[in-house]
Write an enzyme that holds these catalytic residues in place. Structure first.
Site, short mmCIF file in Angstrom:
data_model
loop_
_atom_site.label_atom_id
_atom_site.label_comp_id
_atom_site.label_asym_id
_atom_site.label_seq_id
_atom_site.Cartn_x
_atom_site.Cartn_y
_atom_site.Cartn_z
N HIS A 99 0.85 -1.20 0.00
CA HIS A 99 0.00 0.00 0.00
C HIS A 99 0.87 1.24 0.00
O HIS A 99 1.95 1.27 0.60
CB HIS A 99 -0.97 0.01 1.19
N HIS A 101 0.83 5.18 1.04
CA HIS A 101 0.14 6.20 1.83
C HIS A 101 0.23 7.53 1.09
O HIS A 101 1.32 7.92 0.65
CB HIS A 101 0.81 6.41 3.18
P1 AMP Z 1 1.37 0.36 7.40
O1 AMP Z 1 1.68 0.60 8.86
O2 AMP Z 1 2.26 1.10 6.47
O3 AMP Z 1 1.31 -1.12 7.10
O4 AMP Z 1 -0.06 0.96 7.16
C1 AMP Z 1 -1.25 0.24 7.35
C2 AMP Z 1 -2.34 1.26 7.42
O5 AMP Z 1 -3.57 0.61 7.22
C3 AMP Z 1 -2.44 1.98 8.77
O6 AMP Z 1 -2.27 3.38 8.56
C4 AMP Z 1 -3.84 1.64 9.25
O7 AMP Z 1 -4.45 2.69 9.92
C5 AMP Z 1 -4.55 1.28 7.96
N1 AMP Z 1 -5.68 0.37 8.07
C6 AMP Z 1 -5.71 -0.84 8.68
N2 AMP Z 1 -6.94 -1.39 8.53
C7 AMP Z 1 -7.68 -0.53 7.79
C8 AMP Z 1 -8.99 -0.54 7.28
N3 AMP Z 1 -9.83 -1.56 7.51
N4 AMP Z 1 -9.43 0.52 6.56
C9 AMP Z 1 -8.60 1.57 6.33
N5 AMP Z 1 -7.33 1.62 6.77
C10 AMP Z 1 -6.87 0.61 7.48
#
Ligand code: AMP
Length: 113
Positions: A99, A101
């Site tokens: 993903h 950001h």
């Molecule tokens: P990372 O720490 O780079 O793996 O980012 C994962 C991101 O996914 C975090 O910023 C979380 O807040 C976000 N996240 C986890 N579950 C969900 C969800 N169901 N919907 C939207 N964002 C999510």
């Protein structure tokens, strides 16, 4: 049994999200725990655990182009924004589905923590 991938579940519409874009290859949605006034995640529809597993340059390019398009839509292009891909444990990755950001709407610090 292995845990289901939450981002694959979002791609399949199995868990609710604030969808921002749904293209041929990518889905974008608002982060559940926003770290800036605009915090959107852009993911490939095809599961890949991290950037380390991403071999498809076209999809990676499409993710970046979509991020820039969403930044314009969010009206943060002029003030600026940050795009981040956390990879692996030291990179701070918590969800094992690639993903990107998109963060904006406030000034960012450097270096990141
Ligand atoms: P990372 O720490 O780079 O793996 O980012 C994962 C991101 O996914 C975090 O910023 C979380 O807040 C976000 N996240 C986890 N579950 C969900 C969800 N169901 N919907 C939207 N964002 C999510």
């Amino acid at each position: 049994m292995a845990e289901p991938c939450i981002f694959c579940q979002i791609v399949r519409g199995e868990i609710p999200t604030q969808l921002m874009a749904n293209t041929g290859d990518c889905v974008a949605f608002r982060d559940l725990n926003p770290q800036a006034p605009t915090h959107i995640l852009i993911i490939p529809k095809k599961h890949m655990a991290s950037l380390d597993d991403a071999m498809d340059g076209q999809v990676l390019g499409k993710m970046l182009v979509l991020a820039a398009s969403l930044a314009r839509q969010e009206k943060i292009s002029r003030t600026g924004y940050r795009t981040v891909i956390n990879t692996g444990a030291d990179g701070g990755q918590s969800v094992a589905h690639l993903h990107l950001h998109l963060l904006g709407g406030r000034a960012m610090a450097w270096p990141p923590g």
